[in-house]
Enzyme design. Structure first.
Site, PDB file in Angstrom:
ATOM      1  N   CYS A   1       0.818  -1.221   0.000  1.00  0.00           N
ATOM      2  CA  CYS A   1       0.000   0.000   0.000  1.00  0.00           C
ATOM      3  C   CYS A   1       0.849   1.268   0.000  1.00  0.00           C
ATOM      4  O   CYS A   1       0.490   2.270  -0.620  1.00  0.00           O
ATOM      5  CB  CYS A   1      -0.982   0.002   1.162  1.00  0.00           C
ATOM      6  SG  CYS A   1      -0.242  -0.144   2.801  1.00  0.00           S
TER       7      CYS A   1
ATOM      8  N   ASP B   1      -7.873   5.203  -0.997  1.00  0.00           N
ATOM      9  CA  ASP B   1      -7.400   3.957  -0.396  1.00  0.00           C
ATOM     10  C   ASP B   1      -6.782   3.058  -1.471  1.00  0.00           C
ATOM     11  O   ASP B   1      -7.470   2.655  -2.409  1.00  0.00           O
ATOM     12  CB  ASP B   1      -8.585   3.251   0.265  1.00  0.00           C
ATOM     13  CG  ASP B   1      -8.188   2.037   1.082  1.00  0.00           C
ATOM     14  OD1 ASP B   1      -7.091   1.495   0.873  1.00  0.00           O
ATOM     15  OD2 ASP B   1      -8.998   1.615   1.931  1.00  0.00           O
TER      16      ASP B   1
ATOM     17  N   HIS C   1      -5.830  -0.056  -1.266  1.00  0.00           N
ATOM     18  CA  HIS C   1      -5.947  -1.483  -0.977  1.00  0.00           C
ATOM     19  C   HIS C   1      -6.924  -2.214  -1.898  1.00  0.00           C
ATOM     20  O   HIS C   1      -7.175  -3.409  -1.710  1.00  0.00           O
ATOM     21  CB  HIS C   1      -6.365  -1.681   0.487  1.00  0.00           C
ATOM     22  CG  HIS C   1      -5.352  -1.183   1.464  1.00  0.00           C
ATOM     23  ND1 HIS C   1      -5.330   0.133   1.892  1.00  0.00           N
ATOM     24  CD2 HIS C   1      -4.313  -1.799   2.073  1.00  0.00           C
ATOM     25  CE1 HIS C   1      -4.325   0.286   2.741  1.00  0.00           C
ATOM     26  NE2 HIS C   1      -3.685  -0.857   2.864  1.00  0.00           N
TER      27      HIS C   1
END
Length: 217
Positions: free
Chosen positions: A53, A175, A177
């Site tokens: 990440c 994000d 992910h």
């Protein structure tokens, strides 16, 4: 077993566009300038789930302000640069070791990307006291801000900040992910991979945080 992703995916640009503001009649609102690409788990065919990440957030920073993939280093190049600089030991390239904001700032300078400026937030402070810095950053041409911590080690990017009429503060989170092949930004927005979140719910009081602010040189 999860199917492997294609070795090259079409990266989506500016995936926050079209999101509504998080509250009615906000007192203040500031968003990043320029354009960026959304880098996420597996977007180049490399399965980096569980450790990549920070690299993906860094790649998003590298794609700013033009929103272009040209010149954005891949994960092996980022790891190799950190090893060559002496920040990481021999053998780091090809590992599954994660990186944070400090390594991101080193790589931005090494690869000649946007300037990365670090800010440390002590444990238990959260974002308290840094709202004004974020407003100033975003209202004066700043780009995405990488965030990472220790207890909360999930890297993410801040794309904006908003203050509601009742003094509730929200940040726009990107994000990295996500695993898959997003068709469009609406799909990502609906699933919450990019969206507004309350500051008090994003920042863990048990974690310290580092921020990496990006600006044009």
């Amino acid at each position: 077993m999860t199917a492997a992703l294609p070795s090259t995916l079409e990266l989506l640009k500016d995936v926050h566009l079209g999101l509504p503001v998080p509250c009615h009649d906000p007192a203040r609102l500031a968003l990043l300038s320029g354009h960026y690409l959304y880098y996420h788990y597996g977007c180049d065919g490399l399965d980096d789930r569980g450790w990549g990440c920070g690299y993906r957030t860094l790649q998003t920073l590298c794609s700013w302000p033009g929103g272009q993939s040209s010149g954005v280093p891949g994960l092996p190049a980022l790891q190799g640069a950190l090893e060559a600089m002496g920040d990481k030991p021999p053998g780091f390239r090809g590992s599954r070791n994660w990186i944070g904001c400090v390594e991101a700032s080193l790589c931005l300078e090494h690869f000649g990307g946007p300037q990365g400026r670090l800010c440390h937030l002590p444990r238990g402070v959260g974002l308290r006291g840094e709202e004004e810095r974020l407003y100033s950053h975003f209202t004066t041409g700043g780009g995405p801000v990488m965030v990472g911590g220790d207890a909360d080690a999930q890297s993410k990017a801040l794309l904006g900040i908003c203050e509601g009429p009742g003094s509730e503060v929200y940040v726009l989170i990107l994000d990295p992910h996500y695993w898959g092949t997003p068709k469009n930004r609406c799909e990502l927005q609906a699933a919450g991979w990019v969206g507004w979140q309350k500051v008090k719910s994003v920042f863990d009081s048990n974690s310290f945080y580092n921020l990496c602010f990006t600006r044009n040189l």
